[in-house]
Design an enzyme around this catalytic site. Structure first.
Site, PDB file in Angstrom:
ATOM      1  N   ASP A 123      -4.209  -0.553  -3.232  1.00 25.50           N
ATOM      2  CA  ASP A 123      -4.353   0.578  -2.312  1.00 25.50           C
ATOM      3  C   ASP A 123      -3.363   1.697  -2.654  1.00 25.50           C
ATOM      4  O   ASP A 123      -2.557   2.139  -1.840  1.00 25.50           O
ATOM      5  CB  ASP A 123      -4.213   0.133  -0.853  1.00 25.50           C
ATOM      6  CG  ASP A 123      -5.490  -0.494  -0.314  1.00 25.50           C
ATOM      7  OD1 ASP A 123      -6.382  -0.817  -1.123  1.00 25.50           O
ATOM      8  OD2 ASP A 123      -5.607  -0.667   0.913  1.00 25.50           O
ATOM      9  N   ASP A 164      -6.485   7.001  -1.509  1.00 24.97           N
ATOM     10  CA  ASP A 164      -7.198   7.198  -0.238  1.00 24.97           C
ATOM     11  C   ASP A 164      -6.233   7.437   0.924  1.00 24.97           C
ATOM     12  O   ASP A 164      -5.064   7.102   0.867  1.00 24.97           O
ATOM     13  CB  ASP A 164      -8.117   6.021   0.102  1.00 24.97           C
ATOM     14  CG  ASP A 164      -9.436   6.050  -0.655  1.00 24.97           C
ATOM     15  OD1 ASP A 164      -9.824   7.128  -1.121  1.00 24.97           O
ATOM     16  OD2 ASP A 164     -10.074   4.984  -0.784  1.00 24.97           O
ATOM     17  N   ARG A 165      -6.803   8.035   1.985  1.00 28.85           N
ATOM     18  CA  ARG A 165      -6.059   8.367   3.205  1.00 28.85           C
ATOM     19  C   ARG A 165      -5.076   9.513   2.953  1.00 28.85           C
ATOM     20  O   ARG A 165      -5.281  10.608   3.419  1.00 28.85           O
ATOM     21  CB  ARG A 165      -5.338   7.148   3.781  1.00 28.85           C
ATOM     22  CG  ARG A 165      -6.245   6.015   4.220  1.00 28.85           C
ATOM     23  CD  ARG A 165      -6.945   6.348   5.523  1.00 28.85           C
ATOM     24  NE  ARG A 165      -7.654   5.213   6.078  1.00 28.85           N
ATOM     25  CZ  ARG A 165      -8.352   5.262   7.207  1.00 28.85           C
ATOM     26  NH1 ARG A 165      -8.417   6.372   7.892  1.00 28.85           N
ATOM     27  NH2 ARG A 165      -8.987   4.190   7.645  1.00 28.85           N
ATOM     28  N   ARG A 172     -11.968  -6.864  10.366  1.00 26.42           N
ATOM     29  CA  ARG A 172     -12.415  -5.682   9.612  1.00 26.42           C
ATOM     30  C   ARG A 172     -13.925  -5.661   9.393  1.00 26.42           C
ATOM     31  O   ARG A 172     -14.481  -4.650   8.992  1.00 26.42           O
ATOM     32  CB  ARG A 172     -11.733  -5.654   8.243  1.00 26.42           C
ATOM     33  CG  ARG A 172     -10.230  -5.588   8.288  1.00 26.42           C
ATOM     34  CD  ARG A 172      -9.649  -5.689   6.894  1.00 26.42           C
ATOM     35  NE  ARG A 172      -8.206  -5.806   6.914  1.00 26.42           N
ATOM     36  CZ  ARG A 172      -7.354  -4.776   6.859  1.00 26.42           C
ATOM     37  NH1 ARG A 172      -7.827  -3.551   6.786  1.00 26.42           N
ATOM     38  NH2 ARG A 172      -6.055  -4.976   6.873  1.00 26.42           N
ATOM     39  N   ASP A 205       0.827  -1.206   0.000  1.00 26.19           N
ATOM     40  CA  ASP A 205       0.000   0.000   0.000  1.00 26.19           C
ATOM     41  C   ASP A 205       0.865   1.261   0.000  1.00 26.19           C
ATOM     42  O   ASP A 205       1.816   1.370   0.775  1.00 26.19           O
ATOM     43  CB  ASP A 205      -0.883   0.054   1.243  1.00 26.19           C
ATOM     44  CG  ASP A 205      -1.704  -1.202   1.482  1.00 26.19           C
ATOM     45  OD1 ASP A 205      -1.219  -2.300   1.175  1.00 26.19           O
ATOM     46  OD2 ASP A 205      -2.833  -1.076   2.002  1.00 26.19           O
ATOM     47  N   HIS A 210      -3.567  -8.544  -2.821  1.00 25.90           N
ATOM     48  CA  HIS A 210      -3.652  -7.447  -1.865  1.00 25.90           C
ATOM     49  C   HIS A 210      -4.045  -7.924  -0.473  1.00 25.90           C
ATOM     50  O   HIS A 210      -3.394  -7.596   0.520  1.00 25.90           O
ATOM     51  CB  HIS A 210      -4.657  -6.397  -2.332  1.00 25.90           C
ATOM     52  CG  HIS A 210      -4.774  -5.253  -1.348  1.00 25.90           C
ATOM     53  ND1 HIS A 210      -3.786  -4.310  -1.203  1.00 25.90           N
ATOM     54  CD2 HIS A 210      -5.741  -4.935  -0.446  1.00 25.90           C
ATOM     55  CE1 HIS A 210      -4.142  -3.464  -0.265  1.00 25.90           C
ATOM     56  NE2 HIS A 210      -5.309  -3.818   0.216  1.00 25.90           N
ATOM     57  N   HIS A 224      -2.120  -4.710   2.615  1.00 29.41           N
ATOM     58  CA  HIS A 224      -3.408  -4.524   3.287  1.00 29.41           C
ATOM     59  C   HIS A 224      -3.327  -4.139   4.767  1.00 29.41           C
ATOM     60  O   HIS A 224      -4.302  -3.653   5.321  1.00 29.41           O
ATOM     61  CB  HIS A 224      -4.222  -5.811   3.116  1.00 29.41           C
ATOM     62  CG  HIS A 224      -5.687  -5.722   3.390  1.00 29.41           C
ATOM     63  ND1 HIS A 224      -6.473  -4.651   3.044  1.00 29.41           N
ATOM     64  CD2 HIS A 224      -6.531  -6.608   3.977  1.00 29.41           C
ATOM     65  CE1 HIS A 224      -7.731  -4.882   3.378  1.00 29.41           C
ATOM     66  NE2 HIS A 224      -7.785  -6.070   3.968  1.00 29.41           N
ATOM     67  N   HIS A 280      -1.105   4.396  -0.542  1.00 34.99           N
ATOM     68  CA  HIS A 280      -2.164   5.222   0.052  1.00 34.99           C
ATOM     69  C   HIS A 280      -1.956   6.729  -0.079  1.00 34.99           C
ATOM     70  O   HIS A 280      -1.989   7.465   0.904  1.00 34.99           O
ATOM     71  CB  HIS A 280      -2.340   4.867   1.521  1.00 34.99           C
ATOM     72  CG  HIS A 280      -3.327   3.757   1.756  1.00 34.99           C
ATOM     73  ND1 HIS A 280      -4.631   3.817   1.324  1.00 34.99           N
ATOM     74  CD2 HIS A 280      -3.190   2.574   2.388  1.00 34.99           C
ATOM     75  CE1 HIS A 280      -5.257   2.704   1.666  1.00 34.99           C
ATOM     76  NE2 HIS A 280      -4.406   1.926   2.306  1.00 34.99           N
ATOM     77  N   ASN A 296      -8.525  -3.174  -1.912  1.00 35.91           N
ATOM     78  CA  ASN A 296      -9.893  -2.891  -1.482  1.00 35.91           C
ATOM     79  C   ASN A 296     -10.232  -1.406  -1.584  1.00 35.91           C
ATOM     80  O   ASN A 296     -11.409  -1.031  -1.633  1.00 35.91           O
ATOM     81  CB  ASN A 296     -10.133  -3.383  -0.043  1.00 35.91           C
ATOM     82  CG  ASN A 296      -9.240  -2.714   0.965  1.00 35.91           C
ATOM     83  OD1 ASN A 296      -8.024  -2.779   0.878  1.00 35.91           O
ATOM     84  ND2 ASN A 296      -9.829  -2.065   1.960  1.00 35.91           N
ATOM     85  N   HIS A 297      -9.210  -0.538  -1.646  1.00 35.61           N
ATOM     86  CA  HIS A 297      -9.478   0.902  -1.765  1.00 35.61           C
ATOM     87  C   HIS A 297      -9.601   1.366  -3.218  1.00 35.61           C
ATOM     88  O   HIS A 297      -9.867   2.549  -3.457  1.00 35.61           O
ATOM     89  CB  HIS A 297      -8.406   1.714  -1.044  1.00 35.61           C
ATOM     90  CG  HIS A 297      -8.693   1.874   0.418  1.00 35.61           C
ATOM     91  ND1 HIS A 297      -9.376   2.953   0.937  1.00 35.61           N
ATOM     92  CD2 HIS A 297      -8.439   1.062   1.462  1.00 35.61           C
ATOM     93  CE1 HIS A 297      -9.495   2.813   2.241  1.00 35.61           C
ATOM     94  NE2 HIS A 297      -8.934   1.667   2.591  1.00 35.61           N
TER      95      HIS A 297
END
Length: 536
Positions: free
Chosen positions: A309, A312-313, A438, A280, A390, A465, A282, A341-342
């Protein structure tokens, strides 16, 4: 004597809680969870311990566990407003707005004069109203048209290409072509001349050029070059934007490349050559630049696999995705990209990418990225030995690589099934399988990993992840490695980042760790939904 022991347990539980609170303040959330657990073991009837542990789980994005702990706090004390508050926050983070609304309504009933509760309830109500509106106007999947097919990047610009052929000349070429057909008939030579005139006229008439005052990176013609990518990255580093024409060109060309790929991509690394796997990133663009500084730019001789990923963030997600996509356009074999997943609408709507795209590009790009993310492959196999995905593995045994290849990935991730589990699952230390911390996917043990690798003649599972203190973690008797490439995640976790180099033919992992580098003063989640920023 029994009463004295109970008092001792209560006292020791408070000590553990206080230690956990200190660990939490120091952003040592895993340590805090362990200490809250010890307090709960001594005194499970204290709702505060359960709610505090729920908060620590939330910080680690373990929303399923957070909901369980917050629910337990409510069970212990139904009038403890923090229990509803923590559960509502976890529901929000999962995009379950309607469930969150119920909890915040209860918080408001228990604390009617709390302005913070009032503010969060109002924001949650707005989110639910927006969701209902979007559901009401949504078009059925079967009727949706491709956004990509409605865009021609050649026409993005403020004026015609007057420097090559004036508008009047283009119009005259089209008129002349029509007159030749009308007056002279259709002799073979003349047909050719007519066609040339029409094509040239239509091309120059329909094309636009980028305005001369634009001083950023430019793509010359149809091909993305290394010089362009380097200039673009330097512009991004200096917080300059890329012209929408070139952004469209990069995303549309990447779409065509991804569309032709299978859901499981096989990568072949020749003997003596290597590949680098990153986890990730991110939206942490400046840390991505540092990876390239440490390990070299992507090229045919120095290929990368980025394991989902990307966005995001972090608040430089647009810069990251355009950089990765540009390298893919420049040389498809220099960089491989997997879906995380993002890379999904539901996550992008909450965690900042959607807002960032609107701010830096346009609303149409929001839909375009959502479409292209659906074309990203779900997993990779390197030299028939290393399986890279991922999230993780499955709720059933016996899944073969052919089953993964057969997944129809051209959709938003479902809430269950193979595709969901590839993107969301996590390893656990215990054997067997367990519920996901999660709230999506599952947890799987070392025995599950071992059977999957044996069934598919593989040697190693690499996944991402999860944030890890050292940037990586080796688990399941060395058969599973988690790699995470966003150091000091969200500017608060204090973790290192890592990447893994594999060299053929032995494909043994060589793990490199690195620390975070400075970035401009734009906070993580700067473009996220307002209600979610309240909890960060």
């Amino acid at each position: 004597m029994e009463s004295k022991n109970e008092n001792s347990d209560v006292s020791h539980a408070e000590e553990f809680k206080n230690q956990a609170n200190e660990a939490f303040k120091g952003h040592k959330f895993s340590n805090a969870i362990d200490l809250y657990t010890k307090a709960i073991e001594l005194n499970g009837n204290n709702a505060v311990y359960w709610a505090n542990r729920a908060f620590a789980h939330t910080k680690l994005e373990e929303y399923g566990s957070a909901i369980q702990d917050a629910s337990k706090a409510i069970e212990v004390d139904s009038k403890y407003s923090k229990g509803y508050y923590r559960r509502g926050a976890a529901y929000l983070a999962m995009g379950k707005f309607k469930d969150a609304l119920k909890d915040f309504q209860q918080v408001k009933r228990l604390s009617p004069n709390d302005p913070d509760a009032t503010r969060k309830l109002r924001e949650c109500e707005k989110a639910v109203m927006k969701l209902k509106f979007e559901e009401a106007i949504s078009v059925p999947v079967s009727e949706r048209r491709s956004v990509a097919e409605s865009v021609d990047f050649h026409t993005i610009g403020n004026k015609p290409r007057s420097s090559f052929m004036p508008t009047k000349t283009a119009l005259a070429a089209v008129v002349a072509a029509v007159m030749v057909v009308a007056v002279r008939g259709f002799a073979t030579t003349e047909i050719l001349m007519v066609l040339v005139s029409v094509v040239l006229g239509a091309f120059w008439w329909g094309s636009s050029e980028v305005e001369p005052q634009y001083s950023g990176a430019r793509i010359e013609g149809e091909e993305v070059s290394l010089d362009f990518v380097k200039t673009m990255m330097e512009d991004f580093k200096n917080q300059k934007t890329l012209h929408k024409r070139y952004a469209y060109q990069i995303v549309l060309q990447t779409r065509q490349i991804l569309l032709a790929l299978p859901s499981l991509v096989d990568i072949s690394v020749p003997n003596g050559k290597h590949i680098t796997v990153c986890g990730d990133v991110h939206g942490q663009f400046y840390d991505l630049l540092n990876i390239f500084e440490l390990n070299g730019l992507p090229s045919e001789e120095n290929p990368y696999l980025f394991n989902g990923d990307f966005v995001d963030r972090g608040s430089f997600s647009v810069e990251i995705i355009l950089t990765l996509f540009a390298f893919k356009c420049m040389c498809p074999s220099s960089i491989y990209l997997a879906r995380g997943n993002h890379e999904s609408k539901s996550m992008n709507k909450i965690y900042g990418f959607e807002g960032e795209v609107r701010s830096k590009l346009s609303e149409k790009f929001v839909d375009l990225f959502a479409e292209v993310f659906c074309y990203l492959p779900l997993a990779h196999v390197i030299n028939g030995k290393v399986f890279v995905v991922h999230g993780g593995l499955f709720s059933v045994d016996g899944v073969k690589l052919s089953d993964i290849r057969a997944i129809d990935r051209f959709c938003e991730p479902p809430e269950e099934g193979l595709m969901c589990e590839l993107l969301w699952s996590d390893p656990q230390p215990l054997p067997g399988r367990g519920p996901s911390k999660r709230g999506v996917g599952l947890s799987f043990g070392g025995d599950v990993t071992k059977r999957f690798l044996q069934d598919n003649n593989l040697e190693l599972l690499v996944r991402s992840h999860e944030v890890k203190d050292e940037g990586y973690e080796v688990e399941h008797d060395g058969k599973l490695i988690t790699v995470f490439s966003a150091p000091n995640y969200c500017d608060q976790m204090g973790n290192k980042g890592a990447f893994i180099r594999f060299e053929a033919p032995d494909m043994k992992p060589n793990i490199v760790t690195f620390s975070a580098v400075p970035h401009p003063d734009v906070k993580p989640m700067a473009y996220a939904n307002n209600f979610l920023r309240m909890f960060n």
